[in-house]
Design a protein around this motif. Structure first.
Motif, PDB file in Angstrom:
ATOM      1  N   GLY A 319       0.815  -1.178   0.104  1.00  0.00           N
ATOM      2  CA  GLY A 319      -0.181   0.065  -0.016  1.00  0.00           C
ATOM      3  C   GLY A 319       0.771   1.472  -0.084  1.00  0.00           C
ATOM      4  O   GLY A 319       0.470   2.253  -0.367  1.00  0.00           O
ATOM      5  N   TYR A 322       1.921   4.411  -3.052  1.00  0.00           N
ATOM      6  CA  TYR A 322       1.402   5.511  -3.338  1.00  0.00           C
ATOM      7  C   TYR A 322       2.502   6.691  -2.590  1.00  0.00           C
ATOM      8  O   TYR A 322       2.128   7.783  -3.066  1.00  0.00           O
ATOM      9  CB  TYR A 322       0.054   5.500  -2.681  1.00  0.00           C
ATOM     10  CG  TYR A 322      -1.132   4.773  -3.366  1.00  0.00           C
ATOM     11  CD1 TYR A 322      -1.245   4.723  -4.772  1.00  0.00           C
ATOM     12  CD2 TYR A 322      -1.558   3.625  -2.874  1.00  0.00           C
ATOM     13  CE1 TYR A 322      -2.182   4.189  -5.501  1.00  0.00           C
ATOM     14  CE2 TYR A 322      -2.488   2.905  -3.389  1.00  0.00           C
ATOM     15  CZ  TYR A 322      -2.761   3.096  -4.935  1.00  0.00           C
ATOM     16  OH  TYR A 322      -3.557   2.341  -5.451  1.00  0.00           O
ATOM     17  N   VAL A 420      -5.690   6.758   0.958  1.00  0.00           N
ATOM     18  CA  VAL A 420      -4.646   6.876  -0.066  1.00  0.00           C
ATOM     19  C   VAL A 420      -4.255   8.345  -0.212  1.00  0.00           C
ATOM     20  O   VAL A 420      -3.328   8.670  -0.864  1.00  0.00           O
ATOM     21  CB  VAL A 420      -5.158   6.106  -1.310  1.00  0.00           C
ATOM     22  CG1 VAL A 420      -4.190   6.208  -2.495  1.00  0.00           C
ATOM     23  CG2 VAL A 420      -5.409   4.553  -0.891  1.00  0.00           C
ATOM     24  N   TYR A 423      -1.563   9.434   1.585  1.00  0.00           N
ATOM     25  CA  TYR A 423      -0.268   8.969   0.909  1.00  0.00           C
ATOM     26  C   TYR A 423       0.119   9.827  -0.082  1.00  0.00           C
ATOM     27  O   TYR A 423       1.263  10.230  -0.196  1.00  0.00           O
ATOM     28  CB  TYR A 423      -0.548   7.405   0.336  1.00  0.00           C
ATOM     29  CG  TYR A 423      -0.784   6.470   1.461  1.00  0.00           C
ATOM     30  CD1 TYR A 423      -0.598   6.622   2.661  1.00  0.00           C
ATOM     31  CD2 TYR A 423      -1.489   5.256   0.962  1.00  0.00           C
ATOM     32  CE1 TYR A 423      -0.705   5.573   3.907  1.00  0.00           C
ATOM     33  CE2 TYR A 423      -1.608   4.191   2.029  1.00  0.00           C
ATOM     34  CZ  TYR A 423      -1.456   4.406   3.490  1.00  0.00           C
ATOM     35  OH  TYR A 423      -1.493   3.576   4.425  1.00  0.00           O
TER      36      TYR A 423
END
Length: 703
Positions: A319, A322, A420, A423
Motif C-alpha cells: 500500500g 502510493y 490513499v 499517501y
C-alpha cells in the motif's frame, strides 16, 4: 581518429554491459520474486487476463464459511481422556492401608468408605484445567477409554468430579456416619485422592482435524476448461478461495514449474526489450547523451535503484507504493538532460515497476499522467518554488485519477480508500524537497541543473564582479553576447540558460591582461610594441587563463567546456597576417597563432562561438545598418562553417540559418541609428580602433 574510435567502441561496450547488468539484477528481483505469483486482493478487481482451469479444481468453502464450520465442530467436539488404572489402584491401596491403621474404625464403615472411593475413582477424577473448561462451557462431553477397553464411551462432562468435588461428597457421606476419628479419615482421603483421567492431546487433535476435514470436503467441482475468473471481475471470497486452491494444486501437481519457467523467461525478454528500446531511443535521438558514459551510467543506475526501492516497498508494504515519488524521475532527468529523455526514463521506471505493482493498469495510467504534469510544470526550472507548485499539481493529478478510477470501476464514492489521499500528500511533500536530491546528484555525477546555471549568471558572483571591475569593456561584451546567444538558443530549442551562463564566463581569462584587449583600452594599445607572435600568445592565453580561473572557482564542467570551445581551433588572423607582412619569406607557421581548441561539441558552444564573433566584429562597422550587419554575420558564420568549426557539434544547417537570422535581428536593435537633432550634430572624426582579439574588422575567427 583511432583513439576516438577506440573510445567510442569502449563506450558502446560499456553501455551494453550496463543493459545486461540491469536486466540481470532486475530479473533476480522482479522476475524471481513476487512476479512469479499472481497478485490479487480479495474484494478488488482481477487485473490479469481470463483464467481458465487447466484441470479439475474442487470448489472449497471460503474463509468465512470455513471458520464457521470449524468453530461449530470444535465447540461440539468431545476430547479424549484415558483412565489411569495405575493411579486408581495406587490411590485405593494407600487409602485402604491407611484406614486399616485406625483401630477405632469398624470394618463395616471402612468397607463402605473404600467402596465409595472405588466408585469415584472408577468414574474418573479430573484435573483443575479440565474442570475450568467444563465450568466455562467449552467442554460438554468427553470420550473415555482405558488401555484394555475396546469401545470408547462418551461421558457427560457435568458428571465428572474434580479432586475438590470428590472430597466434598466423601466428607458429606462420612459426616453422616458419626465416626470418632472422622478428622483423621478425611485427612487420609484428601491426601490420596488424585486425578485418574489423563487428557490425550495427540488423539484429540487428530480426531478434531479429521472431523474438520470431513466437514470441509469440497462441495463442488470446477471442470477443466471452465472459466475461473475474467479480467475486471471482483475477487469475491469464493473466487479468492478458488484461486488459492488453483495455486496449491499447481504446486502439488508440479505443473507450475513449466508455467513459471515460461513466465520467467517471458518477463526477462520483456525487461530486455524495454531497456533495449530505451537504449535505441537515446542512441538515435539524443546522441550527445549516448556518447557520455557518465550520463548513461547515471540513467541506468537511477532506473535500477528506483525500481529496486519500489520492489522492496511492494514486498514489505504494498500500500505504501502510493508514497513513492515516481514524479521525481522525470523532474530530475529533465533538469539534467531534456524533456524527451525525462519522459522516456519515467515511463521505463513505471513499466518496470508495474511488474510488482498491484492493479498495474491503473498504476501505469496514474503515473503516466503524473509524469506529464511533472515535465510540463518543471520545464525551465529557475526557482525552488517551482518544485512546490509542481508537487501541488501532481497531488491534484494523483487524487483526481485515483478517485475517478475507483468510481468508474465500483460505481460509488464509498469504494474510495481516503487514506490513499494522505499517501499522495506525503508523496508530494517529499517531492517538493527534491531540490536537495538534485543538488547531491549534481555533486556526485558532475551534472549542472538549471537552478545552478541561474545562480552562476548572477552578476554579483565573485568571478563576474571581478570581471566587471577589472575588464568593464569585456564585461559589457559578455552581457551582450549572453543576450544574443540566449535568444538564438531559444530560437532553435537549445539550452538557453546554459548558453547565457557560458557567455557570461567565456572571457574571464582576460582579467589577467585586460589592457591587451581593445574593449578595455583607452587610447593606448600595448600590441604596438610587441611582435605578432607575442601578441597572439597573449590573446590566445585568455582561453587557458579562463579555464584556470574556472577550475579555481569550481565552475561546472559544461561552463569550462564553453570557455575552451568558444574560439575552437581558429586563428588570430590579424596577428597572423601581420606576421606574414613582416616576414621576408612570406611563410609563417600557423601553430603560434592557433587557439588550442577543441572545436564546439554542443549546440550551445556553436551558438556561443557565432554570437561572440558577430558581436565583436560588428563593433568595427562604421555604419552598422541592416545591410552591413547582415553581410558581416553571413561572412563570419560562413567562414566558420568552411573552417569546419561546427563539424563536431550536433547542429544542423537549418539551426545555423535560424541562429544567423536571430543574431542579425538582435544586433540591429543593439546598433540602431538614433535620429540626430541639430544640437547633437558633431564633426565626423575617424578613429579606427586598434586591432585586438575582439575588434578586428572582418577578422572571422577571433572574437
Amino acid at each position: 581518429m583511432k583513439n576516438l574510435m577506440k573510445q567510442s567502441l569502449k563506450t558502446k561496450v560499456s553501455i551494453m554491459f550496463l543493459i545486461a547488468l540491469t536486466v540481470g539484477v532486475l530479473s533476480l528481483f522482479l522476475v524471481g520474486g513476487t512476479s512469479d505469483k499472481l497478485v490479487y486482493i480479495e474484494g478488488r478487481p482481477w487485473n490479469y487476463p481470463k483464467l481458465i482451469a487447466p484441470f479439475e479444481i474442487p470448489i472449497e468453502y471460503d474463509s468465512v464459511e470455513t471458520k464457521h464450520i470449524e468453530d461449530s465442530i470444535t465447540a461440539n467436539f468431545a476430547p479424549f481422556f484415558s483412565l489411569k488404572n495405575d493411579a486408581k489402584e495406587e490411590a485405593l491401596s494407600n487409602i485402604t492401608s491407611s484406614l486399616s491403621n485406625i483401630p477405632s474404625l469398624k470394618s463395616a464403615a471402612r468397607n463402605k468408605i473404600i467402596a465409595n472411593v472405588d466408585s469415584m475413582l472408577s468414574d474418573g477424577i479430573i484435573d483443575i484445567e479440565t474442570q475450568n473448561k467444563i465450568t466455562q462451557g467449552t467442554v460438554s462431553q468427553i470420550r473415555l477409554y482405558t488401555s484394555d477397553d475396546i469401545d470408547v464411551k462418551k461421558v457427560d462432562a457435568a458428571q465428572l468430579r474434580s479432586h475438590e468435588v470428590a472430597y466434598k461428597e466423601l466428607r458429606d457421606a462420612i459426616s453422616q456416619m458419626h465416626l470418632a476419628d472422622e478428622r483423621q479419615v478425611l485427612e487420609i482421603l484428601y491426601n490420596n485422592i488424585k486425578p485418574t483421567l489423563d487428557y490425550d492431546a495427540a488423539k484429540s487433535e487428530a480426531q478434531l482435524n479429521e472431523a474438520h476435514k470431513l466437514a470441509l470436503a469440497p462441495h463442488g467441482m470446477k471442470l477443466k476448461g471452465e472459466r475461473i475468473i475474467d479480467y475486471g471481475e471482483i475477487v469475491t471470497p469464493e473466487k479468492y478461495t478458488l484461486l488459492k486452491t488453483y495455486e496449491r494444486l499447481l504446486e502439488e501437481k508440479n505443473l507450475d514449474n513449466s508455467m513459471k519457467s515460461f513466465s520467467r523467461y517471458g518477463n526477462i525478454v520483456l525487461l530486455f526489450l524495454i531497456l533495449l528500446a530505451y537504449y535505441l531511443f537515446i542512441r538515435t535521438l539524443v546522441p550527445n547523451v549516448f556518447k557520455s558514459l557518465r550520463s548513461m551510467v547515471f540513467l541506468f543506475s537511477f532506473i535500477l535503484l528506483f525500481v529496486l526501492i519500489v520492489y522492496l516497498i511492494s514486498l514489505l508494504r504494498p500500500g505504501f507504493l502510493y508514497i513513492v515519488p515516481f514524479a521525481l524521475v522525470p523532474i530530475v532527468v529533465t533538469i539534467f538532460f531534456n524533456t524527451s529523455v525525462g519522459f522516456l526514463t519515467h515511463m521505463v521506471v513505471v513499466l518496470l515497476s508495474s511488474f510488482v505493482a498491484p492493479e498495474s493498469i491503473d498504476f501505469v495510467i496514474m503515473q503516466f499522467l503524473a509524469g506529464i504534469i511533472a515535465i510540463v510544470s518543471i520545464k525551465g526550472l529557475m526557482q525552488r518554488s517551482q518544485l512546490v507548485v509542481c508537487a501541488f499539481f501532481i497531488f491534484l493529478c494523483y487524487t483526481i485519477t485515483y478517485v475517478t478510477q475507483h468510481v468508474v470501476r465500483y460505481g460509488a464514492f464509498e469504494a474510495v480508500d481516503w487514506h490513499v489521499i494522505l499517501y499522495f500528500a506525503v508523496n508530494c511533500i517529499v517531492l517538493s524537497f527534491a531540490y536537495f536530491g538534485i543538488f547531491i546528484l549534481e555533486k556526485i555525477f558532475g551534472f549542472t541543473s538549471q537552478v545552478t546555471l541561474v545562480e552562476l549568471s548572477d552578476i554579483n558572483n565573485e568571478v563576474l564582479r571581478e570581471l566587471s571591475e577589472n575588464c568593464p569593456g569585456t564585461f559589457q561584451h559578455s552581457l551582450q553576447v549572453a543576450t544574443l546567444a540566449g535568444e538564438a538558443a531559444r530560437q532553435i530549442g537549445a539550452n538557453v540558460q546554459l548558453v547565457r551562463a557560458g557567455a557570461m564566463y567565456h572571457d574571464i581569462g582576460k582579467i589577467d591582461n585586460p589592457a591587451f584587449f581593445t574593449e578595455n583600452q583607452s587610447g593606448v594599445n600595448p600590441h604596438d610594441v610587441l611582435k605578432p607572435e607575442q601578441s597572439a600568445a597573449i590573446v590566445i592565453s585568455h582561453v587557458t587563463d579562463g579555464l584556470r580561473r574556472a577550475e579555481k572557482a569550481k565552475l561546472p564542467q559544461v561552463i569550462k567546456d564553453l570557455i575552451v570551445q568558444h574560439h575552437g581551433t581558429g586563428k588570430t588572423r590579424y596577428f597572423y597576417n601581420k606576421a606574414l607582412r613582416q616576414s621576408a619569406t612570406g611563410v609563417v607557421p600557423t601553430e603560434p597563432y592557433t587557439y588550442p581548441g577543441p572545436n564546439p561539441s554542443s549546440r550551445e558552444a556553436a551558438i556561443l562561438m557565432m554570437a561572440d564573433s558577430c558581436e565583436a566584429a560588428t563593433k568595427s562597422l562604421s555604419n552598422p545598418d541592416e545591410q552591413s550587419i547582415t553581410e558581416m554575420v553571413d561572412k563570419i558564420v560562413e567562414a566558420q562553417i568552411a573552417d569546419g568549426m561546427f563539424s563536431e557539434a550536433p547542429i544542423s544547417f537549418k539551426d545555423i540559418t535560424e541562429v544567423k537570422k536571430c543574431l542579425i535581428k538582435r544586433l540591429l536593435t543593439f546598433y540602431h541609428t538614433r535620429v540626430s537633432y541639430p544640437d547633437d550634430m558633431k564633426p565626423s572624426v575617424s578613429n579606427e580602433p586598434a586591432p585586438s582579439d575582439d575588434t578586428q574588422p572582418l577578422i572571422v575567427n577571433d572574437d
